[in-house]
Motif scaffolding. Structure first.
Motif, mmCIF file in Angstrom:
data_model
loop_
_atom_site.group_PDB
_atom_site.id
_atom_site.type_symbol
_atom_site.label_atom_id
_atom_site.label_comp_id
_atom_site.label_asym_id
_atom_site.label_seq_id
_atom_site.Cartn_x
_atom_site.Cartn_y
_atom_site.Cartn_z
ATOM 1 N N TYR A 154 0.819 -1.215 0.000
ATOM 2 C CA TYR A 154 0.000 0.000 0.000
ATOM 3 C C TYR A 154 0.858 1.273 0.000
ATOM 4 N N ILE A 155 1.835 1.353 0.883
ATOM 5 C CA ILE A 155 2.631 2.577 1.020
ATOM 6 C C ILE A 155 3.606 2.719 -0.146
ATOM 7 N N GLY A 156 4.257 1.612 -0.546
ATOM 8 C CA GLY A 156 5.272 1.684 -1.588
ATOM 9 C C GLY A 156 4.728 2.195 -2.905
ATOM 10 N N ALA A 208 2.067 -3.321 10.863
ATOM 11 C CA ALA A 208 3.258 -4.170 10.938
ATOM 12 C C ALA A 208 4.424 -3.542 10.184
ATOM 13 N N VAL A 209 4.149 -2.960 8.997
ATOM 14 C CA VAL A 209 5.206 -2.302 8.226
ATOM 15 C C VAL A 209 5.819 -1.147 9.019
ATOM 16 N N LEU A 210 4.970 -0.341 9.638
ATOM 17 C CA LEU A 210 5.462 0.813 10.392
ATOM 18 C C LEU A 210 6.240 0.380 11.635
ATOM 19 N N VAL A 246 10.730 -4.123 7.270
ATOM 20 C CA VAL A 246 9.699 -3.902 6.246
ATOM 21 C C VAL A 246 9.511 -5.154 5.400
ATOM 22 N N PHE A 247 10.630 -5.775 5.023
ATOM 23 C CA PHE A 247 10.560 -6.962 4.164
ATOM 24 C C PHE A 247 9.811 -8.103 4.847
ATOM 25 N N PHE A 248 10.083 -8.309 6.138
ATOM 26 C CA PHE A 248 9.453 -9.407 6.864
ATOM 27 C C PHE A 248 8.236 -8.952 7.669
ATOM 28 N N ALA A 249 7.678 -7.790 7.325
ATOM 29 C CA ALA A 249 6.547 -7.272 8.107
ATOM 30 C C ALA A 249 5.370 -8.235 8.094
#
Length: 370
Positions: A254-256, A315-317, A328-331
């Motif tokens: 979503y953010i990327g 989780a990403v944040l 971020v990769f393993f969020a």
């Protein structure tokens, strides 16, 4: 209050399986928090090992020994990495520096766009607001260029570290593939006997992580290649660089996609100006993002544990703040781990409550019989 906490603790952690799972989680997170930089090569190797286990398993099903299958897949992997290093990396590197040199012109194109907007709608847009907003955008672009240059210099200084990764990570990947069963047996030896919950969470996380890493790798390649083809058809000057950014942007759900839209739109604005070509370029990019989110992701992640978008963004944040890129990769896998642990604890509590009810029913039946 103290009695309530003690009773809650006794109910939750009276089972040895719960205690062993909790201890393992504490040890695992402590190792990552305090020794994350040291363990980074192992994390990178584990990611590639998960990715390459798929073709190795396919060769194993054809009757090929694991050692030979691991060697064949490993050689193919190294060959592919060398080809990417020879052909793709120099192009992206060159386009990155060209883009950095043209950032002032891109900022000027944005300034001109704001001036035109003020001319078309003077009653709604004040010159002071446009000036402040333009200065902010210009400063951000210039600081972004300076940051990239600083990072490039830092990367040159850390060539020795890069060489260590180039040597150690491939070796770790090869041995993880070749000796997978032996390594898992060694790991199982150090685990306690009471590990039912550990096995339950471990099985779920193995499926989730394997599906996530393979799916993300395929998603990066497909989205990157399709974006490169589309941008090349439009004649965009930095097609390889933009396609690489778009491809890796899928790592941040979503953010990327929202973040990478800005440089793509600015580069298109600088090259095409306010025109129909810019409009169709952005439209094509949005179509790619829509197909990725609504068609490609459901196909690639059919086995993934479903998580609500709010939990994924959180989780990403959170994990990104703790562990940077790897967080971020393993969020999503880490969020799935939290979900699996909560599910395991809930099921364990239900089993305990059922056992207590059975004991109470047996005691009541015994009293009634007397």
């Amino acid at each position: 209050m103290f009695d309530y906490i003690r009773n809650w603790f006794q109910r939750r952690f009276s089972d040895p399986n719960t205690i062993t799972l909790t201890i393992l989680l504490v040890i695992g997170f402590s190792l990552i928090v305090f020794w994350g930089n040291i363990l980074a090569p192992f994390l990178v190797a584990a990611v590639f090992a998960y990715l390459l286990e798929w073709p190795v398993s396919g060769l194993r099903r054809l009757g090929i020994r694991r050692t030979i299958a691991a060697m064949v897949v490993f050689i193919a992997f190294i060959t592919l990495m060398l080809l990417l290093t020879i052909f793709l990396v120099p192009v992206v590197w060159e386009q990155s520096f060209n883009l950095i040199r043209e950032l002032p012109q891109i900022a000027q194109a944005w300034d001109d766009l704001m001036d035109q907007a003020q001319e078309y709608a003077p009653a709604f847009i004040e010159p002071q607001q446009i000036q402040a907003f333009t200065e902010t955008i210009t400063n951000r672009l210039l600081s972004f260029g300076e940051t990239l240059l600083a990072q490039s210099v830092t990367s040159l200084v850390n060539v020795f570290t890069i060489l260590i990764y180039v040597i150690i990570v491939p070796l770790l990947v090869f041995f993880m593939l070749k000796d997978k069963d032996i390594l898992l047996e060694h790991f199982n030896r150090i685990l306690p006997a009471q590990r039912r919950l550990i096995s339950q969470v471990g099985w779920e996380m193995n499926v989730q992580t394997r599906n996530y890493i393979r799916g993300k790798a395929l998603e990066i390649v497909i989205v990157g290649v399709v974006t490169y083809i589309v941008l090349t058809l439009f004649g965009l000057r930095y097609a390889a660089l933009m396609a690489t950014l778009v491809g890796f942007s899928v790592l941040i759900p979503y953010i990327g996609a929202a973040v990478v839209t800005v440089p793509l739109a600015l580069v298109g604005l600088f090259q095409f100006g306010i025109s129909g070509t810019l409009f169709w370029l952005i439209t094509a990019y949005l179509i790619i993002q829509a197909l990725d989110g609504n068609l490609l992701v459901p196909l690639l992640f059919s086995e993934a544990v479903s998580l609500h978008p709010v939990y994924i963004i959180a989780a990403v944040l959170v994990f990104g703040a703790f562990w940077g890129f790897w967080g971020v990769f393993f969020a999503i896998p880490l969020a799935s781990l939290v979900k699996a642990v909560i599910t395991a604890f809930s099921e364990q509590r239900q089993l305990q409550e059922q056992e207590e009810e059975k004991r109470e029913s047996a005691a009541e039946a015994e009293v009634a019989g007397k």
